[in-house]
Scaffold this motif. Structure first.
Motif, mmCIF file in Angstrom:
data_model
loop_
_atom_site.group_PDB
_atom_site.id
_atom_site.type_symbol
_atom_site.label_atom_id
_atom_site.label_comp_id
_atom_site.label_asym_id
_atom_site.label_seq_id
_atom_site.Cartn_x
_atom_site.Cartn_y
_atom_site.Cartn_z
ATOM 1 N N ALA A 1 0.813 -1.221 0.000
ATOM 2 C CA ALA A 1 0.000 0.000 0.000
ATOM 3 C C ALA A 1 0.844 1.269 0.000
ATOM 4 O O ALA A 1 0.388 2.323 -0.423
ATOM 5 C CB ALA A 1 -0.936 0.008 1.209
ATOM 6 N N GLY A 2 2.089 1.177 0.472
ATOM 7 C CA GLY A 2 2.915 2.374 0.564
ATOM 8 C C GLY A 2 3.432 2.887 -0.758
ATOM 9 O O GLY A 2 3.828 4.042 -0.875
ATOM 10 N N LEU B 1 -1.231 14.252 -12.882
ATOM 11 C CA LEU B 1 -0.879 14.136 -11.461
ATOM 12 C C LEU B 1 -1.658 13.023 -10.771
ATOM 13 O O LEU B 1 -2.873 12.952 -10.896
ATOM 14 C CB LEU B 1 -1.163 15.465 -10.753
ATOM 15 C CG LEU B 1 -0.722 15.525 -9.289
ATOM 16 C CD1 LEU B 1 0.774 15.803 -9.201
ATOM 17 C CD2 LEU B 1 -1.488 16.609 -8.537
ATOM 18 N N ALA B 2 -0.943 12.152 -10.077
ATOM 19 C CA ALA B 2 -1.491 11.098 -9.198
ATOM 20 C C ALA B 2 -1.751 9.768 -9.888
ATOM 21 O O ALA B 2 -2.276 8.850 -9.260
ATOM 22 C CB ALA B 2 -2.754 11.566 -8.472
ATOM 23 N N ILE B 3 -1.361 9.609 -11.162
ATOM 24 C CA ILE B 3 -1.532 8.312 -11.831
ATOM 25 C C ILE B 3 -0.856 7.200 -11.038
ATOM 26 O O ILE B 3 -1.335 6.064 -10.997
ATOM 27 C CB ILE B 3 -0.973 8.374 -13.279
ATOM 28 C CG1 ILE B 3 -1.013 7.003 -13.969
ATOM 29 C CG2 ILE B 3 0.451 8.882 -13.306
ATOM 30 C CD1 ILE B 3 -2.378 6.468 -14.230
ATOM 31 N N GLU B 4 0.240 7.540 -10.359
ATOM 32 C CA GLU B 4 0.989 6.518 -9.619
ATOM 33 C C GLU B 4 0.206 5.971 -8.432
ATOM 34 O O GLU B 4 0.612 4.990 -7.808
ATOM 35 C CB GLU B 4 2.339 7.068 -9.156
ATOM 36 C CG GLU B 4 2.274 8.134 -8.080
ATOM 37 C CD GLU B 4 2.016 9.533 -8.621
ATOM 38 O OE1 GLU B 4 2.058 10.479 -7.815
ATOM 39 O OE2 GLU B 4 1.763 9.685 -9.839
ATOM 40 N N GLY B 5 -0.940 6.590 -8.111
ATOM 41 C CA GLY B 5 -1.763 6.122 -7.008
ATOM 42 C C GLY B 5 -2.272 4.702 -7.187
ATOM 43 O O GLY B 5 -2.685 4.065 -6.207
ATOM 44 N N VAL B 6 -2.242 4.185 -8.415
ATOM 45 C CA VAL B 6 -2.642 2.789 -8.649
ATOM 46 C C VAL B 6 -1.811 1.850 -7.781
ATOM 47 O O VAL B 6 -2.320 0.861 -7.239
ATOM 48 C CB VAL B 6 -2.484 2.416 -10.139
ATOM 49 C CG1 VAL B 6 -2.738 0.931 -10.355
ATOM 50 C CG2 VAL B 6 -3.448 3.228 -10.995
ATOM 51 N N ALA B 7 -0.526 2.163 -7.616
ATOM 52 C CA ALA B 7 0.356 1.297 -6.824
ATOM 53 C C ALA B 7 -0.059 1.239 -5.366
ATOM 54 O O ALA B 7 0.219 0.249 -4.678
ATOM 55 C CB ALA B 7 1.802 1.780 -6.941
ATOM 56 N N ASN B 8 -0.715 2.270 -4.878
ATOM 57 C CA ASN B 8 -1.070 2.328 -3.461
ATOM 58 C C ASN B 8 -2.231 1.426 -3.087
ATOM 59 O O ASN B 8 -2.513 1.229 -1.901
ATOM 60 C CB ASN B 8 -1.378 3.765 -3.048
ATOM 61 C CG ASN B 8 -0.164 4.662 -3.137
ATOM 62 O OD1 ASN B 8 0.039 5.330 -4.134
ATOM 63 N ND2 ASN B 8 0.666 4.661 -2.117
ATOM 64 N N ALA C 1 -6.350 6.805 -2.613
ATOM 65 C CA ALA C 1 -4.921 6.499 -2.695
ATOM 66 C C ALA C 1 -4.148 7.136 -1.549
ATOM 67 O O ALA C 1 -3.241 6.522 -0.972
ATOM 68 C CB ALA C 1 -4.367 6.979 -4.036
ATOM 69 N N GLY C 2 -4.499 8.374 -1.215
ATOM 70 C CA GLY C 2 -3.805 9.062 -0.133
ATOM 71 C C GLY C 2 -3.981 8.365 1.204
ATOM 72 O O GLY C 2 -3.052 8.323 2.030
#
Length: 437
Positions: A71-72, A199-206, A299-300
């Motif tokens: 999740a991190g 901005l924030a596409i990388e939130g998928v990893a979270n 995601a946050g």
């Protein structure tokens, strides 16, 4: 006693919905402010480089997300590849991005609804949005992701309808009207607004820890999301500016103050605001804002949760709510900080600080990528980035240049961002470092 774990409930379609949903508000507002800085050519050139950064970064990030589905996200990779100190830097940058982006979007939601209901104050709508969507996220990840998928699909459909209405009026000459008003410096000044497109596409990893078959699902979700977003970015930019030139989607008639509503301004060039199609498109335009707002809150919450679970932040933030199996404490904490930021009223500045957080995250993540390749060559990697080391190196170089350019053009906001990072790191060293595992 067994610890309560996050619930695995997300399939590839839901991950696509989250990936696109995190970002899609950037197509609806904010990007046009880059036209005021760089004109058509300036923002277009900045956006081309940012697209290259995001494509190469996303594929590199996917390798790490598939290998370490936690999740991190970024700070999990940095912790493992670079150690706990740089892991903290990656994590605080990620948290700044995910905590400061929602207030800007909440302010836009409030302003949008205030136009419809002028008797109700903007802040009532903005704070109400925070409370509603935080509650949805606490109630369960499947509910949150399903809701996100529906509104994301509707927001994508609206952008396609917008392009269908405006493209018949497109003229190439409109792209060449005063195309570089501030010279080549405008390219660099437009960078944060180009970043806002993605901005924030990388939130998928979270949400990797909550994905069913994460190694396969993350690859499909991440890959399909970035392809969708690049297509929508080019389509929206071209169809909006091509109607009457860049100034028509930045400045309302008779005003010199930039607008946060480029799509309605473009539509107003070809139809009356009383037209049924105009009202329909504007009426459902709120969905794009809601999709990103809700998705980044989701995601946050995971980023802050893992920060606490790892020991980088107070342990209560790393607890899972036993009934709904969601990171409720982290979600509530982020909401409180976001509401405080809302009261500053500095939407543009909040966006820029979120972009600083994103770029800081990207830089440390790519160093983590190279460190993990060197330190753990035998790690199982279900997906490997193509054209190694070209892809991660390109992402790293562009992110560094963008970070330096943003620092140069926004020195006060840069000082605030680096001040938050430094202050948080000092707190970590004094109170949390020795308690970590």
């Amino acid at each position: 006693m067994t610890k309560v774990q996050l619930k695995k409930a997300l399939n590839p379609l839901m991950l696509w919905g989250l990936g696109v949903g995190y970002v899609i508000s950037g197509m609806y507002f904010g990007w046009n402010l880059g036209l005021a800085e760089g004109g058509t050519y300036g923002l277009a050139i900045a956006t081309a480089f940012i697209i290259l950064m995001y494509v190469t970064f996303t594929f590199s990030y996917t390798e790490m997300a598939c290998a370490i589905p936690k999740a991190g996200g970024a700070f999990e990779y940095a912790h493992r590849g670079l150690g706990k100190h740089l892991g903290f830097i990656a994590g605080i940058a990620q948290n700044i991005e995910f905590i400061f982006a929602p207030p800007a979007i909440a302010a836009a939601i409030g302003a949008y609804l205030h136009l419809v209901y002028p008797s109700i104050h903007i802040m009532v709508f903005a704070i109400g949005a925070y409370l509603i969507f935080t509650a949805i996220n606490i109630l369960g990840v499947k509910l949150a992701a399903s809701f996100e998928l529906v509104i994301t699909i509707l927001a994508v459909i609206e952008l396609l309808i917008f392009a269908g209405v405006t493209l018949p009026e497109f003229e190439m000459a409109n792209l060449q009207l005063n195309p570089l008003p501030n010279g080549y410096e405008g390219i660099f000044a437009a960078i944060p607004f180009a970043i806002w497109f993605f901005l924030a596409i990388e939130g998928v990893a979270n949400v990797a820890e909550e994905a069913i078959h994460p190694q396969r699902s993350i690859l499909i979700g991440f890959g399909s999301a970035i392809v969708t977003l690049v297509f929508l970015c080019v389509l929206t930019f071209t169809s909006a500016v091509g109607v009457a030139g860049w100034e028509a989607v930045v400045y309302p008639e008779g005003s010199t103050i930039p607008s946060d509503s480029p799509l309605p301004l473009a539509l107003s060039q070809i139809m009356d605001n009383g037209h049924v199609l105009y009202k329909l498109l504007i009426g459902i335009g709120l969905l794009g804002l809601i999709a990103s707002f809700h998705g980044i809150i989701l995601a946050g919450g995971r980023a802050t949760f893992e920060f606490g679970r790892r020991g980088y932040a107070p342990k209560p933030l790393g607890k899972v709510q036993s009934r709904f199996r969601t990171p409720a404490n982290a979600l509530i904490f982020n909401t409180l900080i976001g509401i405080i930021a809302l009261f500053t009223g500095a939407t543009g500045e909040i966006i820029t600080i979120a972009c600083f957080g994103a770029l800081g995250l990207y830089v440390v993540s790519m160093f983590s990528f190279f460190a993990l390749r060197r330190k753990e060559p035998a790690m199982e990697r279900p997906f490997k980035v193509p054209l190694f080391p070209f892809f991660p190196l390109v992402a790293l170089v562009i992110a560094v240049v963008a970070l330096l350019a943003m620092t140069y053009y926004n020195p006060i906001l840069a000082a605030i961002f680096f001040g938050i990072v430094a202050g948080s790191y000092i707190f970590f060293l004094l109170f949390l470092n020795k308690k970590m595992e």
